[in-house]
Design a protein around this motif. Structure first.
Motif, mmCIF file in Angstrom:
data_model
loop_
_atom_site.group_PDB
_atom_site.id
_atom_site.type_symbol
_atom_site.label_atom_id
_atom_site.label_comp_id
_atom_site.label_asym_id
_atom_site.label_seq_id
_atom_site.Cartn_x
_atom_site.Cartn_y
_atom_site.Cartn_z
ATOM 1 N N ILE A 11 0.856 -1.187 0.000
ATOM 2 C CA ILE A 11 0.000 0.000 0.000
ATOM 3 C C ILE A 11 0.895 1.241 0.000
ATOM 4 N N ALA A 12 0.641 2.158 -0.919
ATOM 5 C CA ALA A 12 1.438 3.397 -0.989
ATOM 6 C C ALA A 12 1.385 4.126 0.349
ATOM 7 N N GLY A 13 2.538 4.515 0.852
ATOM 8 C CA GLY A 13 2.611 5.234 2.112
ATOM 9 C C GLY A 13 2.586 4.335 3.341
ATOM 10 N N PHE A 14 2.667 3.021 3.138
ATOM 11 C CA PHE A 14 2.581 2.070 4.243
ATOM 12 C C PHE A 14 3.633 2.335 5.318
ATOM 13 N N ILE A 15 3.176 2.382 6.561
ATOM 14 C CA ILE A 15 4.063 2.485 7.717
ATOM 15 C C ILE A 15 4.009 1.180 8.501
ATOM 16 N N GLY A 16 2.797 0.742 8.828
ATOM 17 C CA GLY A 16 2.654 -0.479 9.602
ATOM 18 C C GLY A 16 1.210 -0.926 9.653
ATOM 19 N N GLY A 73 -1.827 15.198 10.757
ATOM 20 C CA GLY A 73 -1.047 16.022 9.841
ATOM 21 C C GLY A 73 -0.111 15.214 8.962
ATOM 22 N N LYS A 74 0.495 14.159 9.538
ATOM 23 C CA LYS A 74 1.482 13.378 8.791
ATOM 24 C C LYS A 74 1.076 11.932 8.551
ATOM 25 N N GLN A 75 0.035 11.468 9.208
ATOM 26 C CA GLN A 75 -0.367 10.067 9.063
ATOM 27 C C GLN A 75 -1.874 9.939 8.907
ATOM 28 N N ILE A 76 -2.272 8.815 8.332
ATOM 29 C CA ILE A 76 -3.678 8.407 8.287
ATOM 30 C C ILE A 76 -3.734 7.033 8.918
ATOM 31 N N PHE A 91 -5.652 -2.677 11.696
ATOM 32 C CA PHE A 91 -5.206 -1.304 11.908
ATOM 33 C C PHE A 91 -4.075 -1.070 10.916
ATOM 34 N N VAL A 92 -4.187 -0.013 10.113
ATOM 35 C CA VAL A 92 -3.149 0.303 9.129
ATOM 36 C C VAL A 92 -2.772 1.772 9.272
ATOM 37 N N ALA A 93 -1.475 2.024 9.422
ATOM 38 C CA ALA A 93 -0.951 3.385 9.497
ATOM 39 C C ALA A 93 -0.269 3.720 8.175
ATOM 40 N N LEU A 94 -0.589 4.894 7.642
ATOM 41 C CA LEU A 94 -0.057 5.336 6.356
ATOM 42 C C LEU A 94 0.585 6.710 6.489
ATOM 43 N N ALA A 99 0.395 8.476 0.684
ATOM 44 C CA ALA A 99 -0.764 7.590 0.543
ATOM 45 C C ALA A 99 -1.807 8.156 -0.411
ATOM 46 N N ASN A 100 -2.507 7.254 -1.058
ATOM 47 C CA ASN A 100 -3.699 7.574 -1.835
ATOM 48 C C ASN A 100 -4.833 6.898 -1.070
ATOM 49 N N LEU A 101 -5.617 7.684 -0.346
ATOM 50 C CA LEU A 101 -6.603 7.121 0.571
ATOM 51 C C LEU A 101 -7.611 6.217 -0.117
#
Length: 117
Positions: A11-16, A73-76, A91-94, A99-101
């Motif tokens: 997923i684009a912007g994937f953090i965890g 501000g920096k994450q979704i 739970f997904v952090a982007l 990210a493209n929501l």
């Protein structure tokens, strides 16, 4: 039991990402997470998920929650209860800048369909 969240990293912007038990807030499995403490995110996002479930019940919506979004501000952060087991959620952090929501929601929905408990 098959709990593989490795596809979440595409997923684009994937953090965890993690799979969480709604009753206890315990993380069942995780993927990634470098910029975020997924154990803490699991426990804390449970309060958000429980509040939304209570709100839906209180409003007598007679409908199932598809997903819950929190934009920082920096994450979704996306919380998606499993249709097959609403007592467990993804739970997904982007990274908001990457990210493209819309696409992320579709990919998380597809991932949810592949998670088997």
């Amino acid at each position: 039991m098959s709990i593989d969240l490795s596809k979440a990293s595409a997923i684009a912007g994937f953090i965890g990402a993690c799979l969480v038990d709604l009753d206890t807030g315990l993380m069942l499995t995780s993927q990634g997470g470098g910029k975020i403490d997924l154990e803490a995110a699991a426990a804390l996002s449970t309060e958000v998920a429980k509040a939304q479930v209570a709100a839906a019940e209180g409003l007598k919506l007679n409908d199932q929650i598809e997903d819950m979004l929190t934009s920082f501000g920096k994450q979704i952060h996306v919380i998606r209860p499993l249709r097959a087991n609403p007592g467990v959620y993804l739970f997904v952090a982007l990274d908001r800048a990457k990210a493209n929501l819309g696409m992320a929601r579709l990919q998380i929905k597809a991932l949810e369909g592949e998670v088997a408990l």
